[in-house]
Scaffold this active site. Structure first.
Site, PDB file in Angstrom:
ATOM      1  N   LYS A 150       0.870  -1.186   0.000  1.00 11.30           N
ATOM      2  CA  LYS A 150       0.000   0.000   0.000  1.00 11.30           C
ATOM      3  C   LYS A 150       0.902   1.229   0.000  1.00 11.30           C
ATOM      4  CE  LYS A 150      -4.371   1.228   0.158  1.00 11.30           C
ATOM      5  NZ  LYS A 150      -5.543   0.554  -0.429  1.00 11.30           N
ATOM      6  N   ASP A 193      -6.881   4.401  -4.680  1.00 12.27           N
ATOM      7  CA  ASP A 193      -7.588   4.256  -3.403  1.00 12.27           C
ATOM      8  C   ASP A 193      -8.213   5.626  -3.149  1.00 12.27           C
ATOM      9  OD1 ASP A 193      -8.034   2.432  -0.960  1.00 12.27           O
ATOM     10  OD2 ASP A 193      -7.233   4.204   0.023  1.00 12.27           O
TER      11      ASP A 193
END
Ligand code: NDP
Length: 449
Positions: free
Chosen positions: A128, A168
């Site tokens: 991430k 995201d």
């Protein structure tokens, strides 16, 4: 807290090593509680230090992101990439641009991503990244210059066989386009599979935009069908957020016969008892980049209320939090139960606090945890990588059918694992176990690395 002394020790180490990383600690604790059930059957996990290795990222990169705003002022943000686990494939996970981004949040998201990616059945590891940059209120030029500066550093750490970022919160198609353009310029190479969520005319996959929201509904429908002999048909649904996940969850839930009656953003929520008119929402959020309150002035019979948590005062059959982490606390969970909901399915990552999950489970309502329920986005990202490698594109129907199969399989893997370990219906434990055992087996096969 897990019962196993080994897992307790590992959790203590995590809290001592990074005492300020509360979100990461929360995610680790939830997973270790699920893995507790496996420990007596797998002494090799402790013998090989497997869990200590599992909770420590393989690599964390932080970097300076300097850019110049429209007034000519130099701004500096902080960029990150957490390359958490590559046991089953290249690191894979989104980039988040939001002022709240910090290492704790990205480590929690990267950690969850390992198990989510494993659950998809596709060969992708977990990672991430992001930056504490706020795209809200920035001009097109500012967003582009920020993305270019971010990629100027990130490019050296990623690659189709190394690490494949996606979008995201705050990173949608526009940002992925700018990031890809800069990568291509620096590397002088058209590596389409280095980023996913690309535009359709430069290597993106059909259904990727819709995938997380659609996948959430496919899994939820299967859960309703298998555990309650029921479906979305005729149900009232509340979805928090009004971003990518919320919009396409609204679309699919409506197609499956439900009525979505409320949506929110970080300022407040709209309630439309007749059912949300998604064309209006798309016009406001996707075309105008506006605020959800504009809906109430355009659709008669609907109302806007300030404060995003008030959305959960409205009774519904199915609750799908699709905004951000830790939105649902114990009091909100109690309200959702009291108002008669039969199911909660998480579209956002970790939207429910641990006490809230306990409330849902004690009340016996169906609960689909994020790492299973929102895996459709990353699964379709992996399908995008496959199409890029083949230099070929599947049709919308082909990708959608694959996504649906993947989501149904994820549900059954989690459901079966819960049964196998003596906690039938506990999809939190089931998803953790089903996701973890593949990663653990790969880590064991690859030695102490
Ligand atoms: P978007 O940026 O498109 O939308 C986020 C939405 O959540 C917006 O409506 C935003 O409101 C709201 N929101 C953000 N922060 C807060 C906050 N602190 N309080 C209340 N509302 C907030 O993001 P996505 O839809 O892509 O992501 C939503 C969630 O889903 C995240 O948890 C993400 O990690 C998760 N997810 C996303 C995937 C994807 O494919 N996009 C895949 C898997 C998970 P506002 O505009 O006011 O900020």
């Amino acid at each position: 807290m897990p019962q196993s002394a080994y897992l307790k020790r590992v959790y203590e180490q995590v809290t001592q090593r990074d005492p300020d990383q509360k979100e990461f600690q929360q995610a680790v604790l939830e997973v270790l509680e699920g893995l507790d059930l496996m420990m007596s059957r797998h002494p090799e996990y402790e013998e090989t230090g497997l869990i200590e290795r599992f909770v420590e990222p393989e690599r964390v990169i932080t970097f300076r992101v300097p850019w110049v705003d429209d007034k000519g002022v130099v701004r500096v943000n902080r960029g990150y990439r957490v390359q958490f686990n590559s046991a089953i494939g290249p690191y894979k996970g989104g980039l988040r641009f939001h002022p709240t981004v910090n290492l704790s949040i990205l480590k929690f998201l990267g950690f969850e991503q390992i198990l989510k990616n494993s659950l998809t059945g596709l060969p992708i590891g977990g990672g991430k990244g992001g930056a504490d940059f706020d795209p809200k209120g920035k001009s097109e030029g500012e967003v582009m210059r920020f993305c270019q500066s971010f990629m100027t550093e990130l490019n050296r750490h990623i690659g189709q066989f190394v690490d494949v970022p996606a979008g995201d919160i705050g990173v949608g198609g526009r940002e992925i386009g700018y990031l890809f353009g800069q990568y291509k310029l620096i590397r002088d190479s058209y590596d389409a599979a280095v980023l996913t969520g690309k535009g359709l005319d430069f290597g993106g996959s059909l259904v990727r935009t819709e995938a997380t929201g659609y996948g959430l509904c496919y899994l939820t429908n299967e859960m309703l069908n298998c555990m309650k002999k029921d479906s979305f048909a005729g149900k009232s649904v509340i979805i928090s957020g009004s971003g990518n996940v919320a919009i396409f969850a609204t679309e699919k839930a409506t197609q499956l016969g439900a009525k979505v009656i409320a949506l929110s953003d970080s300022n407040g929520y709209i309630h439309d008892p007749k059912g949300i008119n998604l064309d209006v929402v798309k016009e406001i959020k996707l075309k105008r980049r506006g605020r959800i309150k504009e809906y109430a002035s355009e659709v008669p019979g609907s109302a806007y209320t300030e404060g995003f948590q008030g959305i959960w005062n409205i009774p519904c059959d199915i609750a799908m939090p699709c905004a951000t982490q830790n939105e649902i606390d114990k009091a909100i969970a109690e309200k959702i139960v009291k108002n008669g909901a039969i199911a909660v399915a998480e579209g956002a990552n970790m939207p429910s606090r641990p006490e809230a999950i306990e409330v849902f489970q004690k009340a016996g309502i169906l609960f689909a945890p994020a790492k299973a329920a929102n895996a459709g986005g990353v699964a379709t990202s992996a399908l995008e990588m496959s199409q890029n490698s083949m230099r070929y594109s599947w049709t919308f129907e082909e990708v959608d059918a694959k996504l649906k199969d993947i989501m149904i399989n994820i549900f059954h893997n989690a459901y079966d694992a819960a049964e196998e370990y003596g906690v039938p219906g506990d999809l939190v434990a089931g998803a953790n176990i089903a996701g973890f055992r593949k990663v653990a087996s790969a880590m064991l096969s690859q030695g102490i690395v």
